[in-house]
Design a protein around this motif. Structure first.
Motif, PDB file in Angstrom:
ATOM      1  N   LYS A 100       0.830  -1.208   0.000  1.00 41.22           N
ATOM      2  CA  LYS A 100       0.000   0.000   0.000  1.00 41.22           C
ATOM      3  C   LYS A 100       0.868   1.264   0.000  1.00 41.22           C
ATOM      4  O   LYS A 100       0.534   2.258  -0.641  1.00 41.22           O
ATOM      5  N   TYR A 101       2.004   1.218   0.704  1.00 42.78           N
ATOM      6  CA  TYR A 101       2.930   2.351   0.727  1.00 42.78           C
ATOM      7  C   TYR A 101       3.522   2.576  -0.667  1.00 42.78           C
ATOM      8  O   TYR A 101       3.586   3.701  -1.154  1.00 42.78           O
ATOM      9  N   GLU A 102       3.931   1.496  -1.316  1.00 39.63           N
ATOM     10  CA  GLU A 102       4.498   1.602  -2.664  1.00 39.63           C
ATOM     11  C   GLU A 102       3.468   2.059  -3.685  1.00 39.63           C
ATOM     12  O   GLU A 102       3.817   2.714  -4.669  1.00 39.63           O
ATOM     13  N   GLU A 103       2.181   1.746  -3.458  1.00 40.08           N
ATOM     14  CA  GLU A 103       1.103   2.228  -4.326  1.00 40.08           C
ATOM     15  C   GLU A 103       0.869   3.725  -4.132  1.00 40.08           C
ATOM     16  O   GLU A 103       0.201   4.357  -4.947  1.00 40.08           O
ATOM     17  N   GLY A 104       1.374   4.274  -3.027  1.00 43.29           N
ATOM     18  CA  GLY A 104       1.240   5.701  -2.761  1.00 43.29           C
ATOM     19  C   GLY A 104       0.017   6.101  -1.963  1.00 43.29           C
ATOM     20  O   GLY A 104      -0.209   7.292  -1.738  1.00 43.29           O
ATOM     21  N   VAL A 105      -0.774   5.137  -1.509  1.00 41.25           N
ATOM     22  CA  VAL A 105      -1.993   5.471  -0.760  1.00 41.25           C
ATOM     23  C   VAL A 105      -1.770   5.468   0.752  1.00 41.25           C
ATOM     24  O   VAL A 105      -2.478   6.153   1.490  1.00 41.25           O
ATOM     25  N   LEU A 106      -0.782   4.711   1.212  1.00 44.07           N
ATOM     26  CA  LEU A 106      -0.447   4.668   2.636  1.00 44.07           C
ATOM     27  C   LEU A 106       0.713   5.635   2.856  1.00 44.07           C
ATOM     28  O   LEU A 106       1.791   5.481   2.275  1.00 44.07           O
ATOM     29  N   LYS A 107       0.460   6.652   3.662  1.00 41.29           N
ATOM     30  CA  LYS A 107       1.442   7.725   3.844  1.00 41.29           C
ATOM     31  C   LYS A 107       2.341   7.518   5.049  1.00 41.29           C
ATOM     32  O   LYS A 107       3.471   7.998   5.071  1.00 41.29           O
ATOM     33  N   ALA A 108       1.845   6.849   6.073  1.00 37.07           N
ATOM     34  CA  ALA A 108       2.637   6.595   7.281  1.00 37.07           C
ATOM     35  C   ALA A 108       2.017   5.420   8.032  1.00 37.07           C
ATOM     36  O   ALA A 108       0.811   5.191   7.953  1.00 37.07           O
ATOM     37  N   TYR A 109       2.880   4.699   8.752  1.00 36.06           N
ATOM     38  CA  TYR A 109       2.373   3.612   9.590  1.00 36.06           C
ATOM     39  C   TYR A 109       3.395   3.279  10.659  1.00 36.06           C
ATOM     40  O   TYR A 109       4.582   3.546  10.507  1.00 36.06           O
ATOM     41  N   GLY A 110       2.898   2.718  11.751  1.00 38.77           N
ATOM     42  CA  GLY A 110       3.790   2.316  12.826  1.00 38.77           C
ATOM     43  C   GLY A 110       3.021   1.732  13.989  1.00 38.77           C
ATOM     44  O   GLY A 110       1.793   1.783  14.034  1.00 38.77           O
ATOM     45  N   ARG A 111       3.772   1.185  14.931  1.00 42.95           N
ATOM     46  CA  ARG A 111       3.173   0.556  16.106  1.00 42.95           C
ATOM     47  C   ARG A 111       3.342   1.474  17.311  1.00 42.95           C
ATOM     48  O   ARG A 111       4.231   2.325  17.344  1.00 42.95           O
ATOM     49  N   PHE A 112       2.506   1.287  18.290  1.00 38.46           N
ATOM     50  CA  PHE A 112       2.659   1.979  19.562  1.00 38.46           C
ATOM     51  C   PHE A 112       3.575   1.121  20.439  1.00 38.46           C
ATOM     52  O   PHE A 112       3.352  -0.083  20.574  1.00 38.46           O
ATOM     53  N   VAL A 113       4.581   1.730  21.019  1.00 36.49           N
ATOM     54  CA  VAL A 113       5.584   0.963  21.767  1.00 36.49           C
ATOM     55  C   VAL A 113       5.042   0.352  23.054  1.00 36.49           C
ATOM     56  O   VAL A 113       5.657  -0.554  23.619  1.00 36.49           O
ATOM     57  N   ASP A 114       3.877   0.799  23.505  1.00 35.05           N
ATOM     58  CA  ASP A 114       3.294   0.229  24.725  1.00 35.05           C
ATOM     59  C   ASP A 114       2.491  -1.042  24.455  1.00 35.05           C
ATOM     60  O   ASP A 114       1.906  -1.616  25.362  1.00 35.05           O
ATOM     61  N   GLY A 115       2.465  -1.506  23.188  1.00 36.37           N
ATOM     62  CA  GLY A 115       1.763  -2.734  22.847  1.00 36.37           C
ATOM     63  C   GLY A 115       0.286  -2.568  22.543  1.00 36.37           C
ATOM     64  O   GLY A 115      -0.407  -3.542  22.282  1.00 36.37           O
ATOM     65  N   TRP A 116      -0.221  -1.321  22.559  1.00 38.26           N
ATOM     66  CA  TRP A 116      -1.643  -1.075  22.335  1.00 38.26           C
ATOM     67  C   TRP A 116      -2.093  -1.514  20.952  1.00 38.26           C
ATOM     68  O   TRP A 116      -3.202  -1.978  20.759  1.00 38.26           O
ATOM     69  N   GLY A 117      -1.222  -1.374  19.965  1.00 40.61           N
ATOM     70  CA  GLY A 117      -1.570  -1.695  18.580  1.00 40.61           C
ATOM     71  C   GLY A 117      -0.795  -0.794  17.644  1.00 40.61           C
ATOM     72  O   GLY A 117       0.361  -0.484  17.889  1.00 40.61           O
ATOM     73  N   GLY A 118      -1.453  -0.345  16.574  1.00 37.96           N
ATOM     74  CA  GLY A 118      -0.766   0.482  15.601  1.00 37.96           C
ATOM     75  C   GLY A 118      -1.671   1.519  14.979  1.00 37.96           C
ATOM     76  O   GLY A 118      -2.876   1.569  15.243  1.00 37.96           O
ATOM     77  N   MET A 119      -1.056   2.357  14.117  1.00 35.13           N
ATOM     78  CA  MET A 119      -1.780   3.426  13.453  1.00 35.13           C
ATOM     79  C   MET A 119      -1.293   3.532  12.009  1.00 35.13           C
ATOM     80  O   MET A 119      -0.091   3.432  11.744  1.00 35.13           O
ATOM     81  N   LEU A 120      -2.223   3.724  11.111  1.00 30.25           N
ATOM     82  CA  LEU A 120      -1.930   3.912   9.695  1.00 30.25           C
ATOM     83  C   LEU A 120      -2.506   5.251   9.268  1.00 30.25           C
ATOM     84  O   LEU A 120      -3.542   5.667   9.778  1.00 30.25           O
ATOM     85  N   VAL A 121      -1.864   5.901   8.303  1.00 25.47           N
ATOM     86  CA  VAL A 121      -2.406   7.131   7.726  1.00 25.47           C
ATOM     87  C   VAL A 121      -2.517   6.915   6.223  1.00 25.47           C
ATOM     88  O   VAL A 121      -1.498   6.742   5.537  1.00 25.47           O
ATOM     89  N   TYR A 122      -3.749   6.889   5.738  1.00 22.54           N
ATOM     90  CA  TYR A 122      -4.030   6.727   4.314  1.00 22.54           C
ATOM     91  C   TYR A 122      -4.463   8.057   3.709  1.00 22.54           C
ATOM     92  O   TYR A 122      -5.075   8.880   4.389  1.00 22.54           O
ATOM     93  N   GLU A 123      -4.196   8.213   2.412  1.00 20.54           N
ATOM     94  CA  GLU A 123      -4.730   9.337   1.643  1.00 20.54           C
ATOM     95  C   GLU A 123      -5.679   8.761   0.608  1.00 20.54           C
ATOM     96  O   GLU A 123      -5.299   7.873  -0.163  1.00 20.54           O
TER      97      GLU A 123
END
Length: 92
Positions: free
Chosen positions: A31-54
């Motif tokens: 998705k990042y290489e397609e250009g639609v996913l702008k940022a992504y990462g995990r929360f270091v406390d183990g809660w989960g993760g977050m993605l930013v799409y356009e």
């Protein structure tokens, strides 16, 4: 006009997350290489993760988010919110 959407991926099952991590990361890379996913990462406390799409619409993002192996395999939940960035100066 394209907008930004944040996708929260709260942890549901740590064992399933570990098992399907590579599939999830491969999907995000695609998705990042397609250009639609702008940022992504995990929360270091183990809660989960977050993605930013356009995208043009939340429906478009929902299709992508619900195809994520973590969501398909029930390792993570999925919550989508349109994000109106007021100001940003992000460097990664």
């Amino acid at each position: 006009m394209k907008k930004l959407y944040v996708v929260w991926l709260p942890m549901l099952d740590p064992e399933l997350s570990a098992l399907h991590r590579q599939e999830h990361l491969d999907y995000l890379t695609q998705k990042y290489e397609e250009g639609v996913l702008k940022a992504y990462g995990r929360f270091v406390d183990g809660w989960g993760g977050m993605l930013v799409y356009e995208a043009e619409s939340e429906d478009e993002v929902r299709v992508w988010a619900e195809a994520d192996p973590y969501v398909v395999k029930k390792a993570r939940g999925c919550e989508i919110h349109e994000w109106a960035v007021a100001k940003a100066n992000l460097v990664v």
